[in-house]
Scaffold this active site. Structure first.
Site, short mmCIF file in Angstrom:
data_model
loop_
_atom_site.label_atom_id
_atom_site.label_comp_id
_atom_site.label_asym_id
_atom_site.label_seq_id
_atom_site.Cartn_x
_atom_site.Cartn_y
_atom_site.Cartn_z
N HIS A 147 0.83 -1.20 0.00
CA HIS A 147 0.00 0.00 0.00
C HIS A 147 0.87 1.26 0.00
CE1 HIS A 147 -3.66 2.33 1.06
NE2 HIS A 147 -2.79 3.11 1.69
N GLU A 148 1.89 1.30 0.84
CA GLU A 148 2.74 2.50 0.93
C GLU A 148 3.57 2.70 -0.34
OE1 GLU A 148 2.35 4.83 3.18
OE2 GLU A 148 0.80 3.52 3.96
N HIS A 154 1.46 4.22 -3.00
CA HIS A 154 1.33 5.68 -2.89
C HIS A 154 2.52 6.36 -3.60
CE1 HIS A 154 -2.15 6.51 -0.42
NE2 HIS A 154 -1.72 5.81 0.61
N GLU A 181 -6.41 6.81 -1.49
CA GLU A 181 -6.47 5.56 -0.74
C GLU A 181 -6.93 4.40 -1.61
OE1 GLU A 181 -5.39 4.74 2.55
OE2 GLU A 181 -4.38 6.42 1.61
ZN LIG Z 1 -2.79 5.06 2.14
#
Ligand SMILES: [Zn+2]
Length: 268
Positions: A139-140, A143, A202
């Site tokens: 997830h990071e 981003h 997100e």
């Molecule tokens: Zn996030």
């Protein structure tokens, strides 16, 4: 203003807009980022070095190795991802680093532009195991791949200073610009600014993150139980990770929707 001047002004504005627009891989969304990649990386690399230098690093070798191992596997996925999505320039600029900071009260993790990753020991119990670490790592890193930090910094600077002062802000790298950059990169508590990612960022990071972890050999279904565990830690004071990564009611539903796409990349 003469007609000629107006035309030049229009051309200049158009150029800024064209240069500032790029597409997010996988989702295809057009994003507006005024901060050149070279500037972003310069800020990211120096701020990361400083942050690591000022932090107490974990000496729990088992956990440190876990974060590093997952990091390497996700980095390999990210490299493939960049190669396939014509992100040649970005791919060349990545300088991966994975550190575990000893701070049990901080439930957070981030990946700054160019692959600078840090986990705080506080998030490890919620990750629970290596696959949980892969959920957060995927997830990071997503981003970072989608340039959400650059986009947030552009928005923040534009709001604070207006477009014209942007150039100057980047050149001088005032304290304010540096702080804003850190917050935009997902580093919060240390500087006292919590900048939440938008719902759009997100859901993009969830979708791309699932693909990255699946490709690294981690079952993406684990994202559902990770977010349930994260939501359960709420209590009186929500953890930093939840403050910067707002978990909407629909988040887990959205993750479930993207699981079939991610499973196509998954081999045990
Ligand atoms: Zn996030």
């Amino acid at each position: 203003m003469t007609a000629k001047r107006i035309i030049w002004l229009q051309i200049a504005l158009l150029l800024i807009f064209v240069i500032g627009c790029q597409k997010v891989p996988i989702t295809g969304r057009t994003q507006f980022s005024l901060v050149p990649e070279s500037e972003l990386l310069q800020m990211s690399f120096s701020q990361y070095d400083e942050l690591i230098k000022d932090s107490k690093l974990s000496t729990d070798q088992r956990q440190v190795n876990m974060v590093r191992n997952v990091g390497k596997r996700i980095a390999t996925s990210a490299d493939l991802f960049m190669a396939e999505n014509n992100m040649t320039q970005q791919r060349k600029s990545y300088r991966w680093d994975f550190n575990l900071i000893q701070e049990d009260s901080t439930i957070n993790a981030f990946c700054m532009p160019g692959g600078k990753v840090a986990f705080y020991t506080g998030i490890m119990p919620i990750c629970k195991d290596e696959t949980g670490v892969a959920v957060v790592m995927g997830h990071e890193v997503a981003h970072a791949l989608a340039n959400h930090g650059g986009e947030r910094l552009s928005q923040g600077l534009a709001e604070q200073l207006g477009g014209l002062a942007l150039q100057a802000a980047l050149q001088n790298k005032s304290e304010q610009t540096q702080m804003l950059a850190l917050a935009a990169f997902g580093v919060g508590a240390q500087i006292g600014i919590l900048l939440p990612y938008s719902r759009l960022h997100e859901s993009e990071a969830d979708r791309i993150g699932l693909i990255l972890m699946a490709r690294a050999g981690y079952d993406p279904n684990a994202a559902v139980t990770f977010w349930q565990r994260m939501a359960d830690t709420g209590g009186a004071r929500p953890p930093e990770f939840l403050s910067t990564h707002p978990a909407s009611d629909t988040r887990i539903e959205n993750i479930k929707q993207h699981l079939p796409e991610a499973m196509r990349y998954y081999t045990k």
